[in-house]
Design a protein around this motif. Structure first.
Motif, mmCIF file in Angstrom:
data_model
loop_
_atom_site.group_PDB
_atom_site.id
_atom_site.type_symbol
_atom_site.label_atom_id
_atom_site.label_comp_id
_atom_site.label_asym_id
_atom_site.label_seq_id
_atom_site.Cartn_x
_atom_site.Cartn_y
_atom_site.Cartn_z
ATOM 1 N N UNK A 52 25.059 -32.719 21.834
ATOM 2 C CA UNK A 52 23.963 -33.438 21.185
ATOM 3 C C UNK A 52 23.016 -33.914 22.271
ATOM 4 N N UNK A 53 21.721 -33.776 22.015
ATOM 5 C CA UNK A 53 20.699 -34.286 22.922
ATOM 6 C C UNK A 53 19.802 -35.239 22.142
ATOM 7 N N UNK A 54 19.730 -36.482 22.593
ATOM 8 C CA UNK A 54 18.814 -37.464 22.014
ATOM 9 C C UNK A 54 17.674 -37.699 22.999
ATOM 10 N N UNK A 55 16.433 -37.684 22.513
ATOM 11 C CA UNK A 55 15.280 -37.936 23.359
ATOM 12 C C UNK A 55 15.122 -39.405 23.708
ATOM 13 N N UNK A 56 14.003 -39.739 24.328
ATOM 14 C CA UNK A 56 13.698 -41.113 24.698
ATOM 15 C C UNK A 56 13.295 -41.927 23.465
ATOM 16 N N UNK A 57 13.585 -43.233 23.505
ATOM 17 C CA UNK A 57 13.124 -44.197 22.499
ATOM 18 C C UNK A 57 13.637 -43.898 21.101
ATOM 19 N N UNK A 58 14.784 -43.256 21.009
ATOM 20 C CA UNK A 58 15.435 -43.004 19.723
ATOM 21 C C UNK A 58 16.229 -44.243 19.319
ATOM 22 N N UNK A 59 16.291 -44.520 18.011
ATOM 23 C CA UNK A 59 17.217 -45.526 17.499
ATOM 24 C C UNK A 59 18.047 -44.907 16.390
ATOM 25 N N UNK A 60 19.367 -45.167 16.429
ATOM 26 C CA UNK A 60 20.302 -44.658 15.425
ATOM 27 C C UNK A 60 21.008 -45.848 14.793
ATOM 28 N N UNK A 61 20.947 -45.942 13.467
ATOM 29 C CA UNK A 61 21.499 -47.078 12.753
ATOM 30 C C UNK A 61 23.010 -47.076 12.678
ATOM 31 N N UNK A 62 23.543 -48.179 12.191
ATOM 32 C CA UNK A 62 24.990 -48.362 12.146
ATOM 33 C C UNK A 62 25.646 -47.352 11.210
ATOM 34 N N UNK A 63 26.798 -46.863 11.635
ATOM 35 C CA UNK A 63 27.636 -45.950 10.856
ATOM 36 C C UNK A 63 26.932 -44.638 10.515
ATOM 37 N N UNK A 64 25.982 -44.226 11.333
ATOM 38 C CA UNK A 64 25.388 -42.899 11.187
ATOM 39 C C UNK A 64 26.119 -41.913 12.091
ATOM 40 N N UNK A 65 26.066 -40.627 11.714
ATOM 41 C CA UNK A 65 26.759 -39.590 12.478
ATOM 42 C C UNK A 65 25.801 -38.464 12.817
ATOM 43 N N UNK A 66 25.794 -38.073 14.081
ATOM 44 C CA UNK A 66 25.036 -36.906 14.525
ATOM 45 C C UNK A 66 26.053 -35.952 15.139
ATOM 46 N N UNK A 67 26.311 -34.847 14.465
ATOM 47 C CA UNK A 67 27.375 -33.933 14.884
ATOM 48 C C UNK A 67 26.918 -33.022 16.018
ATOM 49 N N UNK A 68 27.846 -32.654 16.878
ATOM 50 C CA UNK A 68 27.557 -31.726 17.964
ATOM 51 C C UNK A 68 27.349 -30.320 17.410
ATOM 52 N N UNK A 69 26.637 -29.499 18.165
ATOM 53 C CA UNK A 69 26.372 -28.144 17.717
ATOM 54 C C UNK A 69 27.604 -27.260 17.775
ATOM 55 N N UNK A 70 27.595 -26.231 16.923
ATOM 56 C CA UNK A 70 28.694 -25.271 16.952
ATOM 57 C C UNK A 70 28.643 -24.444 18.231
ATOM 58 N N UNK A 71 27.442 -23.974 18.595
ATOM 59 C CA UNK A 71 27.251 -23.231 19.843
ATOM 60 C C UNK A 71 26.171 -23.907 20.677
ATOM 61 N N UNK A 72 24.907 -23.898 20.209
ATOM 62 C CA UNK A 72 23.869 -24.651 20.900
ATOM 63 C C UNK A 72 23.973 -26.140 20.579
ATOM 64 N N UNK A 73 22.921 -26.876 20.923
ATOM 65 C CA UNK A 73 22.934 -28.321 20.747
ATOM 66 C C UNK A 73 22.270 -28.760 19.448
ATOM 67 N N UNK A 74 22.708 -29.886 18.928
ATOM 68 C CA UNK A 74 21.949 -30.655 17.944
ATOM 69 C C UNK A 74 20.936 -31.479 18.732
ATOM 70 N N UNK A 75 19.651 -31.436 18.336
ATOM 71 C CA UNK A 75 18.604 -32.036 19.162
ATOM 72 C C UNK A 75 17.766 -32.997 18.329
ATOM 73 N N UNK A 76 17.678 -34.243 18.809
ATOM 74 C CA UNK A 76 16.846 -35.274 18.189
ATOM 75 C C UNK A 76 15.717 -35.596 19.162
#
Length: 346
Positions: free
Chosen positions: A206-230
């Motif tokens: 998983x790749x999160x960019x700058x100045x991201x906010x993620x709320x409580x109890x949220x899930x961002x899953x990893x990629x199967x092969x490449x990345x999940x990108x925010x």
């Protein structure tokens, strides 16, 4: 600006916002409040015309408002084109959280020897940081949080208590992760042989960019092969599910209980209302707004506002409409036959 709460004045507030003010510049300001509740040492704001009724009776020390409402204000005022943005800026002055950060590693924390720590890092009680992780300057790792092996966390990022960042995750600068969120858990990947399910190892990250906010109890899953990108400046509310290999473009916002299925691409400057669901392998172009409780099953290629959820109504009316909905196909066929007959007769 580094004032303690007790020595801010109205003039200080105006300088911080770079606006002019009407009133006594030496008036002490110790906090923010609503128009209805504010006292003489607090600043209120008017950002919604629905609250104009409260302006006339406010006891605030000053009010942050648009110039068009200045003459209606009975107390000192600060005029600004975007009062809500001004309120957001002022809220940072009165946030007590950063003042509680103490650089250093709490004795109960577990930090692997190979971890790289920047200057001013705070690792709070019972946190765990695994082998090979890299933490930039002024990172705060809240109590009970986990940073997985080989993860990278950019400067100024804050993990609140009990956040899980799994292995191999990359997080940008000034990111805020609220309590209970999980970044980089396994995506929902299984193969079926006709009798049982077989797990597919999730090999991406998983790749999160700058100045991201993620709320409580949220899930961002990893990629199967490449990345999940925010992307940069993405704001994600509580209880949001983002599946493997999803991408979300810069400056987009996802309200509570949004669910995005795997490999869907959401563009820049998109807004997804509460409870929106996106099916997998879709493309949502830049500048799309989807209203609450909508289900999107096809790609969207034109910017604009889209809806599919139906507003609540009385149960008796809903039951009638549900029956009519099941009849729509037959009604459409009958209408088509009538139109065809009418054309044949004319």
């Amino acid at each position: 600006m580094t004032h303690a709460f007790h020595d801010l004045t109205l003039a200080d507030i105006a300088r911080h916002l770079n606006v002019t003010f009407e009133g006594d510049g030496s008036q002490p300001i110790r906090g923010l409040a609503t128009l209805k509740d504010a006292q003489a040492d607090q600043v209120a704001f008017l950002a919604n015309r629905a609250y104009l009724k409260d302006l006339a009776m406010t006891q605030a020390g000053a009010v942050l408002l648009h110039p068009e409402h200045g003459k209606s204000c009975p107390v000192p005022r600060l005029e600004i084109d975007n009062p809500y943005l001004g309120y957001a800026t002022l809220s940072q002055l009165f946030d007590p959280l950063p003042a509680r950060d103490v650089p250093g590693i709490h004795p109960s924390a577990v930090v692997a020897e190979s971890v790289s720590l920047g200057d001013g890092v705070s690792v709070q009680a019972n946190a765990v940081i695994e082998e090979g992780a890299v933490l930039g300057d002024d990172v705060v790792i809240g109590a009970g949080s986990l940073v997985g092996a080989d993860s990278i966390i950019g400067e100024g990022t804050r993990l609140h208590a009990n956040v899980t960042v799994c292995h191999g995750v990359v997080i940008g600068k000034r990111v805020i992760l609220q309590s209970g969120c999980v970044i980089g858990g396994d995506g929902f990947g299984f193969a079926h042989d006709g009798g049982k399910w077989h797990k597919i190892a999730q090999l991406g990250g998983v790749v999160l960019g700058d100045d991201v906010e993620v709320g409580s109890c949220s899930s961002i899953d990893r990629g199967a092969l490449g990345n999940t990108v925010i992307g940069n400046d993405v704001k994600i509310d509580s209880q949001v599910q983002i599946a493997h290999n999803v991408t979300v473009g810069d400056h987009s916002a996802l309200a509570g209980c949004v669910g995005i299925a795997g490999s869907t691409h959401v563009g820049r400057h998109c807004m997804l209302g509460g409870g929106v669901g996106l099916s997998g392998h879709l493309t949502i172009c830049d500048g799309v707004q989807v209203t609450g409780m909508s289900l999107v099953t096809n790609s969207i290629h034109e910017p604009g506002v889209y809806s599919s959820g139906t507003g609540a109504m009385g149960n008796a009316q809903w039951r009638k409409n549900a029956v009519r909905f099941k009849q729509l196909d037959e009604i459409a066929k009958r209408l088509s036959r009538l139109e065809k007959n009418h054309r044949g007769q004319s």
